[in-house]
Scaffold this motif. Structure first.
Motif, PDB file in Angstrom:
ATOM      1  N   GLY A  66       0.790  -1.224   0.000  1.00 46.39           N
ATOM      2  CA  GLY A  66       0.000   0.000   0.000  1.00 46.39           C
ATOM      3  C   GLY A  66       0.822   1.273   0.000  1.00 46.39           C
ATOM      4  O   GLY A  66       0.301   2.337   0.328  1.00 46.39           O
ATOM      5  N   MET A 104      -4.509  -0.417  -1.220  1.00 44.34           N
ATOM      6  CA  MET A 104      -4.692  -1.850  -1.484  1.00 44.34           C
ATOM      7  C   MET A 104      -6.007  -2.140  -2.202  1.00 44.34           C
ATOM      8  O   MET A 104      -6.104  -3.096  -2.954  1.00 44.34           O
ATOM      9  CB  MET A 104      -4.682  -2.640  -0.175  1.00 44.34           C
ATOM     10  CG  MET A 104      -3.331  -2.879   0.384  1.00 44.34           C
ATOM     11  SD  MET A 104      -3.323  -3.903   1.874  1.00 44.34           S
ATOM     12  CE  MET A 104      -5.003  -4.287   2.191  1.00 44.34           C
ATOM     13  N   GLN A 105      -7.008  -1.315  -1.967  1.00 43.43           N
ATOM     14  CA  GLN A 105      -8.317  -1.551  -2.567  1.00 43.43           C
ATOM     15  C   GLN A 105      -8.279  -1.431  -4.088  1.00 43.43           C
ATOM     16  O   GLN A 105      -9.179  -1.917  -4.768  1.00 43.43           O
ATOM     17  CB  GLN A 105      -9.349  -0.566  -2.002  1.00 43.43           C
ATOM     18  CG  GLN A 105      -9.657  -0.753  -0.544  1.00 43.43           C
ATOM     19  CD  GLN A 105      -8.572  -0.210   0.376  1.00 43.43           C
ATOM     20  OE1 GLN A 105      -7.720   0.572  -0.035  1.00 43.43           O
ATOM     21  NE2 GLN A 105      -8.590  -0.644   1.628  1.00 43.43           N
ATOM     22  N   GLU A 130      -8.371  -8.644  -6.528  1.00 44.11           N
ATOM     23  CA  GLU A 130      -8.730  -9.341  -5.285  1.00 44.11           C
ATOM     24  C   GLU A 130      -7.652 -10.326  -4.837  1.00 44.11           C
ATOM     25  O   GLU A 130      -7.350 -10.420  -3.649  1.00 44.11           O
ATOM     26  CB  GLU A 130     -10.064 -10.073  -5.460  1.00 44.11           C
ATOM     27  CG  GLU A 130     -10.568 -10.663  -4.163  1.00 44.11           C
ATOM     28  CD  GLU A 130     -11.944 -11.271  -4.288  1.00 44.11           C
ATOM     29  OE1 GLU A 130     -12.296 -12.079  -3.429  1.00 44.11           O
ATOM     30  OE2 GLU A 130     -12.671 -10.942  -5.256  1.00 44.11           O
ATOM     31  N   CYS A 154      -4.477 -10.117  -5.287  1.00 38.92           N
ATOM     32  CA  CYS A 154      -3.362  -9.350  -4.730  1.00 38.92           C
ATOM     33  C   CYS A 154      -3.706  -8.822  -3.339  1.00 38.92           C
ATOM     34  O   CYS A 154      -2.845  -8.758  -2.458  1.00 38.92           O
ATOM     35  CB  CYS A 154      -3.009  -8.177  -5.630  1.00 38.92           C
ATOM     36  SG  CYS A 154      -2.151  -8.631  -7.139  1.00 38.92           S
ATOM     37  N   GLN A 155      -4.954  -8.461  -3.124  1.00 42.56           N
ATOM     38  CA  GLN A 155      -5.379  -8.017  -1.799  1.00 42.56           C
ATOM     39  C   GLN A 155      -5.244  -9.152  -0.786  1.00 42.56           C
ATOM     40  O   GLN A 155      -4.833  -8.924   0.353  1.00 42.56           O
ATOM     41  CB  GLN A 155      -6.824  -7.521  -1.834  1.00 42.56           C
ATOM     42  CG  GLN A 155      -7.003  -6.235  -2.589  1.00 42.56           C
ATOM     43  CD  GLN A 155      -8.440  -5.775  -2.621  1.00 42.56           C
ATOM     44  OE1 GLN A 155      -9.251  -6.143  -1.775  1.00 42.56           O
ATOM     45  NE2 GLN A 155      -8.780  -4.966  -3.613  1.00 42.56           N
ATOM     46  N   ASN A 156      -5.576 -10.374  -1.227  1.00 45.27           N
ATOM     47  CA  ASN A 156      -5.433 -11.527  -0.336  1.00 45.27           C
ATOM     48  C   ASN A 156      -3.964 -11.779   0.010  1.00 45.27           C
ATOM     49  O   ASN A 156      -3.634 -12.091   1.149  1.00 45.27           O
ATOM     50  CB  ASN A 156      -6.041 -12.779  -0.971  1.00 45.27           C
ATOM     51  CG  ASN A 156      -7.535 -12.663  -1.127  1.00 45.27           C
ATOM     52  OD1 ASN A 156      -8.196 -11.938  -0.392  1.00 45.27           O
ATOM     53  ND2 ASN A 156      -8.084 -13.367  -2.093  1.00 45.27           N
ATOM     54  N   SER A 178      -1.562  -9.455  -0.051  1.00 41.51           N
ATOM     55  CA  SER A 178      -1.068  -8.331   0.741  1.00 41.51           C
ATOM     56  C   SER A 178      -1.508  -8.419   2.199  1.00 41.51           C
ATOM     57  O   SER A 178      -0.842  -7.881   3.074  1.00 41.51           O
ATOM     58  CB  SER A 178      -1.507  -7.003   0.139  1.00 41.51           C
ATOM     59  OG  SER A 178      -2.890  -6.815   0.277  1.00 41.51           O
ATOM     60  N   THR A 229       2.039  -4.367   5.351  1.00 38.58           N
ATOM     61  CA  THR A 229       0.714  -3.806   5.056  1.00 38.58           C
ATOM     62  C   THR A 229       0.054  -3.327   6.335  1.00 38.58           C
ATOM     63  O   THR A 229      -0.470  -2.217   6.401  1.00 38.58           O
ATOM     64  CB  THR A 229      -0.169  -4.872   4.380  1.00 38.58           C
ATOM     65  OG1 THR A 229       0.481  -5.337   3.210  1.00 38.58           O
ATOM     66  CG2 THR A 229      -1.524  -4.319   4.021  1.00 38.58           C
TER      67      THR A 229
END
Length: 118
Positions: free
Chosen positions: A92, A97-98, A102, A104-106, A108, A114
């Motif tokens: 981030g 992160m948003q 999805e 990549c969010q998992n 991160s 993070t």
């Protein structure tokens, strides 16, 4: 070419990076307060220190691996470069992160940086 033992070199390289990064963080925080008027009066210093220590502990192993690579091969360190880039990208630093896909969010969510950045 130095009389130091290999373990001393690995630990001092890792410790040197830790000290340098800590000093850089303190300077950036001081500049944010002085130049941009960031209010840190309501910060829980003990909780912040705990989070910093946990973040350091989570990355210390990578620092030792990086120092060992540098010592063993006497060349540039691709481990540090790769880890630094991935951590900043998924942590981030460059954008929220948003905005990441999805999956990549998992990924991160598993990176300690993070949570430290939040």
């Amino acid at each position: 070419m130095t009389p130091a033992k290999p373990i001393q070199l690995v630990l001092t390289v890792a410790l040197g990076d830790l000290v340098l990064t800590s000093m850089r963080t303190i300077i950036f925080l001081a500049l944010a307060v002085v130049l941009f008027g960031v209010d840190i009066s309501s910060v829980n210093a003990l909780a912040a220190l705990g989070m910093i220590l946990m973040t350091i502990a989570s990355f210390l192993g990578f620092g030792l691996i990086s120092a060992g690579f540098l010592l063993a091969f006497k060349r540039g360190d691709p481990i540090r470069l790769t880890l630094n880039g991935v951590t900043k990208l998924l942590g981030g630093v460059y954008f929220p992160m948003q905005m990441l896909p999805e999956w990549c969010q998992n990924v991160s969510a598993w990176i300690p940086f993070t949570h430290a950045l939040e």
